[in-house]
Design a protein around this motif. Sequence first.
Motif, mmCIF file in Angstrom:
data_model
loop_
_atom_site.group_PDB
_atom_site.id
_atom_site.type_symbol
_atom_site.label_atom_id
_atom_site.label_comp_id
_atom_site.label_asym_id
_atom_site.label_seq_id
_atom_site.Cartn_x
_atom_site.Cartn_y
_atom_site.Cartn_z
ATOM 1 N N TYR A 184 -7.426 3.362 -4.754
ATOM 2 C CA TYR A 184 -7.732 2.545 -5.929
ATOM 3 C C TYR A 184 -6.442 2.100 -6.629
ATOM 4 O O TYR A 184 -6.254 0.908 -6.921
ATOM 5 C CB TYR A 184 -8.603 3.334 -6.906
ATOM 6 N N VAL A 185 -5.546 3.053 -6.880
ATOM 7 C CA VAL A 185 -4.321 2.724 -7.614
ATOM 8 C C VAL A 185 -3.428 1.785 -6.806
ATOM 9 O O VAL A 185 -2.778 0.891 -7.360
ATOM 10 C CB VAL A 185 -3.551 4.012 -7.974
ATOM 11 N N ALA A 186 -3.393 1.963 -5.483
ATOM 12 C CA ALA A 186 -2.497 1.174 -4.651
ATOM 13 C C ALA A 186 -3.014 -0.224 -4.341
ATOM 14 O O ALA A 186 -2.216 -1.119 -4.048
ATOM 15 C CB ALA A 186 -2.221 1.910 -3.343
ATOM 16 N N THR A 187 -4.331 -0.433 -4.419
ATOM 17 C CA THR A 187 -4.879 -1.702 -3.937
ATOM 18 C C THR A 187 -5.747 -2.461 -4.928
ATOM 19 O O THR A 187 -5.950 -3.664 -4.763
ATOM 20 C CB THR A 187 -5.715 -1.470 -2.663
ATOM 21 N N PRO A 189 -11.221 6.450 -18.506
ATOM 22 C CA PRO A 189 -10.575 5.804 -17.360
ATOM 23 C C PRO A 189 -10.850 6.577 -16.079
ATOM 24 O O PRO A 189 -11.297 7.733 -16.107
ATOM 25 C CB PRO A 189 -9.089 5.861 -17.724
ATOM 26 N N ALA A 190 -10.597 5.945 -14.960
ATOM 27 C CA ALA A 190 -10.758 6.615 -13.665
ATOM 28 C C ALA A 190 -9.714 7.720 -13.523
ATOM 29 O O ALA A 190 -8.684 7.727 -14.193
ATOM 30 C CB ALA A 190 -10.605 5.613 -12.526
ATOM 31 N N SER A 197 -5.016 -2.510 -10.967
ATOM 32 C CA SER A 197 -4.061 -1.416 -11.025
ATOM 33 C C SER A 197 -2.825 -1.841 -11.811
ATOM 34 O O SER A 197 -2.271 -2.918 -11.598
ATOM 35 C CB SER A 197 -3.645 -0.992 -9.615
ATOM 36 N N LEU A 198 -2.379 -0.998 -12.719
ATOM 37 C CA LEU A 198 -1.199 -1.296 -13.534
ATOM 38 C C LEU A 198 0.013 -1.602 -12.666
ATOM 39 O O LEU A 198 0.825 -2.482 -12.991
ATOM 40 C CB LEU A 198 -0.897 -0.098 -14.438
ATOM 41 N N PHE A 199 0.143 -0.900 -11.543
ATOM 42 C CA PHE A 199 1.326 -1.050 -10.705
ATOM 43 C C PHE A 199 1.325 -2.350 -9.901
ATOM 44 O O PHE A 199 2.334 -2.695 -9.288
ATOM 45 C CB PHE A 199 1.463 0.146 -9.767
ATOM 46 N N LYS A 200 0.210 -3.068 -9.907
ATOM 47 C CA LYS A 200 0.172 -4.374 -9.274
ATOM 48 C C LYS A 200 0.975 -5.413 -10.065
ATOM 49 O O LYS A 200 1.464 -6.391 -9.505
ATOM 50 C CB LYS A 200 -1.280 -4.850 -9.134
ATOM 51 N N ARG A 201 1.093 -5.201 -11.361
ATOM 52 C CA ARG A 201 1.719 -6.212 -12.215
ATOM 53 C C ARG A 201 2.926 -5.706 -13.007
ATOM 54 O O ARG A 201 3.672 -6.507 -13.567
ATOM 55 C CB ARG A 201 0.685 -6.772 -13.192
ATOM 56 N N GLU A 202 3.106 -4.371 -13.093
ATOM 57 C CA GLU A 202 4.198 -3.822 -13.888
ATOM 58 C C GLU A 202 5.156 -3.033 -13.004
ATOM 59 O O GLU A 202 4.733 -2.133 -12.267
ATOM 60 C CB GLU A 202 3.656 -2.891 -14.990
ATOM 61 N N LEU A 203 6.443 -3.356 -13.079
ATOM 62 C CA LEU A 203 7.461 -2.568 -12.406
ATOM 63 C C LEU A 203 7.813 -1.394 -13.310
ATOM 64 O O LEU A 203 8.334 -1.581 -14.413
ATOM 65 C CB LEU A 203 8.707 -3.410 -12.133
ATOM 66 N N GLY A 219 0.806 -1.209 0.000
ATOM 67 C CA GLY A 219 0.000 0.000 0.000
ATOM 68 C C GLY A 219 0.841 1.262 0.000
ATOM 69 O O GLY A 219 2.071 1.217 0.091
ATOM 70 N N VAL A 220 0.155 2.411 -0.105
ATOM 71 C CA VAL A 220 0.808 3.715 -0.138
ATOM 72 C C VAL A 220 0.081 4.647 0.820
ATOM 73 O O VAL A 220 -1.119 4.875 0.682
ATOM 74 C CB VAL A 220 0.806 4.311 -1.562
ATOM 75 N N ASP A 221 0.812 5.169 1.789
ATOM 76 C CA ASP A 221 0.260 6.075 2.801
ATOM 77 C C ASP A 221 0.555 7.510 2.389
ATOM 78 O O ASP A 221 1.718 7.897 2.246
ATOM 79 C CB ASP A 221 0.913 5.762 4.159
#
Length: 289
Positions: free
Chosen positions: A206-209, A119-120, A213-219, A64-66
Amino acid sequence: MKPSSSADAQQRESVSEAIDLGAYFERIGYHGPWVPSFEVLQALMRRHMASIPFEAVDVMLGEGVDLDPVAVDRKMIHGGRGGYCFEHTSLFRRALQALGFALEPHLARVWIHGGSHAPAATHASLKVEVNGRLWLVDVGFGGFLSSQPLAWRPDQAQHTAFGTFRLVETRDGYMLENRYQEGWWPLYEILDFDWQPIDFEMANHYVATHPRSLFKRELMIARTEDEVRYSLSNNRFTTRFAHGMTQERVLDETALAETLAATFGLPVGDTWQAMIAAIVARGDGGGDG
């Protein structure tokens, strides 16, 4: 940011938004004046993007991102880490406000990945006023933008070291476009809306969890200097030189870990090794970053 309705609220807001400018300037290697001028804005943007990489490793690791300012500063100023758009925008916004700049944060719809449906709103950027002129300032869009402010002048092509851009008015705000070959390619649509902090919290969540989310699968990692931009898309490492050539290579596990540390200055620890191994094993080189 809109003024609070009471003195107590203003005081709480001031404390929560506080930033140690000296520590931030040391982090980015800035040694210039502390005044709200265009020259300072330019210098800060250049130093920020050269020193603090775009990265969303915490999202890929499921941590996650705080967006609490204390957490952002602990991570990006004192922890040697980078961040993604919401974190970068928080840090840069608070630094500019501490210097006396007038600005507005905005959310945007990212269109760069295509699709026929809207898109969101998952990106954050800033509109900054300096001496009566408005500028688009974005230090958190990875390897897609140049490290200089763009004049808020719709329909005007603006040439930079890393591409030509323009703003085009839309029904809901303004689309930022990039010149590509003989046409224009949409990057993101800045929504003209009176955004509140809770809206950024929701977008960040939404983006973090979210599983999609693209960042869940792409570095995706990027760092931009004046004459060169470095980016990683999974294990594909790209070096783009200003106004010139591009070099690419696909990295193995050892090279990927070394590049994260040496080129992007990230503290690669044991908890990152499984992620690095999985990315290399997938072996697709990723998409643009």
